[in-house]
Structure formats: structure tokens, C-alpha cells
Design an enzyme around this catalytic site. Structure first.
Site, PDB file in Angstrom:
ATOM      1  N   HIS A  41       0.474  -1.138  -0.184  1.00 37.27           N
ATOM      2  CA  HIS A  41       0.074  -0.102   0.591  1.00 37.27           C
ATOM      3  C   HIS A  41       0.938   1.396  -0.603  1.00 37.27           C
ATOM      4  O   HIS A  41       0.777   2.338   1.022  1.00 37.27           O
ATOM      5  CB  HIS A  41      -1.003   0.117   1.527  1.00 37.27           C
ATOM      6  CG  HIS A  41      -2.446  -0.603   1.040  1.00 37.27           C
ATOM      7  ND1 HIS A  41      -2.987  -1.251   2.537  1.00 37.27           N
ATOM      8  CD2 HIS A  41      -2.831  -1.480  -0.001  1.00 37.27           C
ATOM      9  CE1 HIS A  41      -3.665  -2.124   1.900  1.00 37.27           C
ATOM     10  NE2 HIS A  41      -3.996  -1.741   0.024  1.00 37.27           N
ATOM     11  N   HIS A  74      -0.688  -9.104   1.901  1.00 33.58           N
ATOM     12  CA  HIS A  74      -2.016  -9.521   2.855  1.00 33.58           C
ATOM     13  C   HIS A  74      -2.565 -10.859   2.854  1.00 33.58           C
ATOM     14  O   HIS A  74      -3.289 -10.765   3.424  1.00 33.58           O
ATOM     15  CB  HIS A  74      -3.081  -8.718   2.010  1.00 33.58           C
ATOM     16  CG  HIS A  74      -2.164  -7.355   2.126  1.00 33.58           C
ATOM     17  ND1 HIS A  74      -2.230  -6.270   3.340  1.00 33.58           N
ATOM     18  CD2 HIS A  74      -2.461  -6.410   1.755  1.00 33.58           C
ATOM     19  CE1 HIS A  74      -1.662  -5.205   3.595  1.00 33.58           C
ATOM     20  NE2 HIS A  74      -2.164  -4.956   2.100  1.00 33.58           N
ATOM     21  N   HIS A 124     -10.758  -5.190   4.188  1.00 39.54           N
ATOM     22  CA  HIS A 124      -9.229  -5.029   3.894  1.00 39.54           C
ATOM     23  C   HIS A 124      -8.352  -6.332   3.411  1.00 39.54           C
ATOM     24  O   HIS A 124      -9.634  -7.213   3.826  1.00 39.54           O
ATOM     25  CB  HIS A 124      -8.231  -5.322   5.651  1.00 39.54           C
ATOM     26  CG  HIS A 124      -7.076  -4.532   4.683  1.00 39.54           C
ATOM     27  ND1 HIS A 124      -6.308  -5.828   5.287  1.00 39.54           N
ATOM     28  CD2 HIS A 124      -6.619  -3.365   4.302  1.00 39.54           C
ATOM     29  CE1 HIS A 124      -5.192  -5.337   4.700  1.00 39.54           C
ATOM     30  NE2 HIS A 124      -5.234  -4.040   4.809  1.00 39.54           N
ATOM     31  N   GLU A 126      -6.761  -8.151   4.038  1.00 36.43           N
ATOM     32  CA  GLU A 126      -6.089  -9.216   4.832  1.00 36.43           C
ATOM     33  C   GLU A 126      -7.081 -10.355   5.359  1.00 36.43           C
ATOM     34  O   GLU A 126      -6.875 -11.126   4.964  1.00 36.43           O
ATOM     35  CB  GLU A 126      -4.792  -8.771   6.139  1.00 36.43           C
ATOM     36  CG  GLU A 126      -4.937  -9.831   6.547  1.00 36.43           C
ATOM     37  CD  GLU A 126      -3.900  -8.372   7.880  1.00 36.43           C
ATOM     38  OE1 GLU A 126      -3.135  -8.307   7.665  1.00 36.43           O
ATOM     39  OE2 GLU A 126      -4.641  -9.508   8.904  1.00 36.43           O
ATOM     40  N   THR A 162      -3.714  -8.297  11.349  1.00 36.83           N
ATOM     41  CA  THR A 162      -2.198  -8.311  12.006  1.00 36.83           C
ATOM     42  C   THR A 162      -2.222  -6.991  12.579  1.00 36.83           C
ATOM     43  O   THR A 162      -0.790  -6.652  13.732  1.00 36.83           O
ATOM     44  CB  THR A 162      -1.478  -9.159  11.510  1.00 36.83           C
ATOM     45  OG1 THR A 162      -1.299  -8.440  10.210  1.00 36.83           O
ATOM     46  CG2 THR A 162      -1.165 -10.222  10.570  1.00 36.83           C
ATOM     47  N   ASN A 220      -1.735  -0.429   8.932  1.00 36.23           N
ATOM     48  CA  ASN A 220      -1.184   0.053   9.081  1.00 36.23           C
ATOM     49  C   ASN A 220      -0.358   1.681   9.653  1.00 36.23           C
ATOM     50  O   ASN A 220      -0.470   2.342  10.699  1.00 36.23           O
ATOM     51  CB  ASN A 220       0.607  -0.938   9.581  1.00 36.23           C
ATOM     52  CG  ASN A 220       1.085  -0.640   8.669  1.00 36.23           C
ATOM     53  OD1 ASN A 220       1.964   0.282   8.944  1.00 36.23           O
ATOM     54  ND2 ASN A 220       1.064  -1.065   7.208  1.00 36.23           N
TER      55      ASN A 220
HETATM   56  S1  SF4 Z   1       2.896  -5.011   8.691  1.00 38.13           S
HETATM   57 FE1  SF4 Z   1       3.049  -6.661   9.787  1.00 38.13          FE
HETATM   58  S2  SF4 Z   1       1.840  -8.344   9.484  1.00 38.13           S
HETATM   59 FE2  SF4 Z   1       2.204  -6.776   7.942  1.00 38.13          FE
HETATM   60  S3  SF4 Z   1       3.356  -7.264   6.070  1.00 38.13           S
HETATM   61 FE3  SF4 Z   1       4.834  -5.774   7.941  1.00 38.13          FE
HETATM   62  S4  SF4 Z   1       5.183  -7.250   9.549  1.00 38.13           S
HETATM   63 FE4  SF4 Z   1       3.842  -8.889   8.254  1.00 38.13          FE
END
Ligand code: SF4
Length: 285
Positions: A41, A74, A124, A126, A162, A220
Site C-alpha cells: 500500500h 496481505h 481489508h 488481509e 495483524t 497499519n
Molecule cells: S505489517 Fe506486519 S503483518 Fe504486515 S507485512 Fe509487515 S510484518 Fe507482515
């Protein structure tokens, strides 16, 4: 201005791994390479890969046998991998190991006859992939209010998107405990995101404002902004240095920076450079 960058800002292990695998694939694959959805992303990185020939596709329809398809970090549901096999595609699976764990726990809970509740954003990719590992049976909720509305469940299994923050899942799990007799919780939070959030939250109250860098689609990055906002209301989220406006920092002299897991070091460096050049006095003028 003084600019302090939080530890662990930027590319996480899973994103670095996906980028390396995609790069190696582009170097070696004999034919065209497609990415099922955007590799990460981050628009700058996606454009770079597009220039190198990695075409983004929304589904496997239209791909010919022997073409190579990259599954992003994802992850996807088992039916997508099956479809790729049936079409004789070469699959390069960059699913992050943290996401794979969440998929495995969700599948195990269903096999053990638990009703699976996933705390995450239902839209999402994931989360869509993890739910697919429960044959679509998992319920997805994202808030305490949604947890409180659930019917009572005698055997409940819980997994998390996650990239959620620990504080958020603790609140929702607290509400879920009142909705289940046996509640089995797997901590599927990613260690990289947890450390990134922790260092940013430690930095945020010590500076006048936080700048969080990351793609607008990045879950994230959104979580990082949210956890920082709880300790410092002046949080500005940007994708690149060009979006920064001097007037945001009027009268300020000390700014903190962190970045989502799919933000390249160069983008962080450009933002830091831009912020450093802002004169505190000029900002207030
Ligand atoms: S944020 Fe965490 S779950 Fe997502 S790709 Fe990175 S290490 Fe993996």
C-alpha cells in the site's frame, strides 16, 4: 525545525520480503509477471514496480497458463491459490508469515468447532483472506459496539487483523468475553507493527506534532496515526513530502516522524528533509 524520527519507522520485515521476492521474480521470470492487487500500500513503490513491468490485476481472469502471478503480503483465500493452480499459473506467494499464522489459527478454530470472530476491517484484503480460510464462516467486527451486539456464542475463537493496535484489541476482546462462554483468543498481532506503534507513541507526547508517512490505503499507517492521536492530537498523515504545508507547524520547533510499514526510506528522508528546512519563525509568520 528539529525533527526526530521514531525507531522502527518504515519498511517492516514482511514488506521487505515481498519487495525482494517480487524483484527477484521480475529479474528471472521468462514471461509477464502480474501482481494480484497492489504489491504494497504505497503508491510510489507500486509505480516503480509498474515501470519495471509488474502489472497489477484485480483477479486471475484473463491470465494465461505459465504466466507468473505474485500474491501480495496481505495473502489470499485458499480458493484463489486453487484457481491459480487450475489455470497452471506460476505462483509467487509473498504472504507475510504473520498473516499466514492468522490464517492457520482461524482455520484451526473452525476445524475445532469454534465460531470465529475476527477483529478487523472487513473490507481489508488481509481480513478477506483470513475469512476465506474459515470457508467464509468467520464474523468480522471492528468495535466494542459491534462486539456488544453479537448473539451469545458458546465456543468463540478470536483472531485479530495483524496491524491492529494492542490497546484496541484489548478493548474489543473485553467486550467479547461477555458474549461467549468459552472464548479462545489467538494473538495474531504482528510484532513489527506493535514495535512501530510503541516507539511512535513514546515519541508523540515529547514533540509538538507528529507527521505519519504512509499510503492512504495502508491499514497499519492509519493505526499508527490513531494511536499517536491518543497521546498528541496534532498528527498529520501524508504520503509524501509534497503534501506538507508549512502553516501546520506554526510556532512549533520540534516535530516527530514515524512511517507505516510500506513506506520506503527515501520517502521518509524526503519528508525529514522538508521538515528540517522549515524555519520555526517562518512557520509562525
Ligand atoms: S505489517 Fe506486519 S503483518 Fe504486515 S507485512 Fe509487515 S510484518 Fe507482515
Amino acid at each position: 525545525m528539529e525533527v526526530i524520527v521514531a525507531d522502527n519507522a518504515g519498511f517492516c520485515f514482511g514488506v521487505k520480503r515481498a519487495i525482494k521476492m517480487a524483484t527477484d521474480t521480475l529479474d528471472r521470470a521468462p514471461g509477464p509477471v502480474k501482481s494480484l492487487g497492489q504489491l504494497i500500500h504505497n503508491p510510489q513503490v507500486v509505480h516503480l514496480f509498474q515501470r519495471r513491468g509488474l502489472e497489477v490485476v484485480g483477479d486471475l481472469d484473463g491470465l494465461s497458463p505459465e504466466e507468473t502471478v505474485v500474491i501480495r503480503s496481505h495473502g489470499v483465500g485458499p480458493e484463489v491459490k486453487l484457481q491459480a493452480m487450475e489455470r497452471s499459473l506460476n505462483v509467487v506467494d509473498t504472504t507475510c508469515p504473520f498473516v499466514t499464522k492468522a490464517q492457520q489459527y482461524a482455520a484451526k478454530l473452525i476445524a475445532d468447532d469454534y465460531k470465529v470472530v475476527m477483529i478487523g476491517d472487513a473490507a481489508h484484503p488481509e481480513v478477506i483472506g483470513v475469512v476465506a480460510h474459515t470457508q467464509g464462516k468467520a464474523i468480522v467486527i471492528n468495535t466494542v459496539q459491534e462486539a456488544e451486539k453479537l448473539k451469545f456464542i458458546s465456543r468463540m475463537g478470536v483472531v485479530f487483523q495483524t496491524t491492529h493496535s494492542i490497546g484496541h484489541v484489548q478493548e474489543v476482546v473485553g467486550a467479547l468475553l461477555k458474549r461467549g462462554k468459552e472464548v479462545r483468543v489467538f494473538n495474531t498481532l504482528c510484532g513489527a507493527t506493535t514495535s512501530m506503534q510503541k516507539t511512535a507513541v513514546e515519541l508523540a507526547p515529547t514533540v509538538e506534532a507528529m507527521v505519519i508517512i504512509g499510503g492512504r490505503q495502508s491499514a497499519n499507517t492509519a493505526q499508527l496515526s490513531e494511536v499517536c492521536r491518543k497521546v498528541n492530537p496534532r498528527v498529520f498523515q501524508v504520503e509524501s513530502a509534497e503534501e506538507i504545508e508549512e502553516q501546520w507547524f506554526a510556532g512549533m520547533a520540534r516535530i516527530g516522524v514515524s512511517a507505516g510499514a510500506s513506506t520506503p526510506d527515501e520517502v521518509i528522508a524526503e519528508v525529514v528533509d522538508r521538515l528540517t528546512r522549515i524555519e520555526p519563525a517562518a512557520a509562525g509568520a
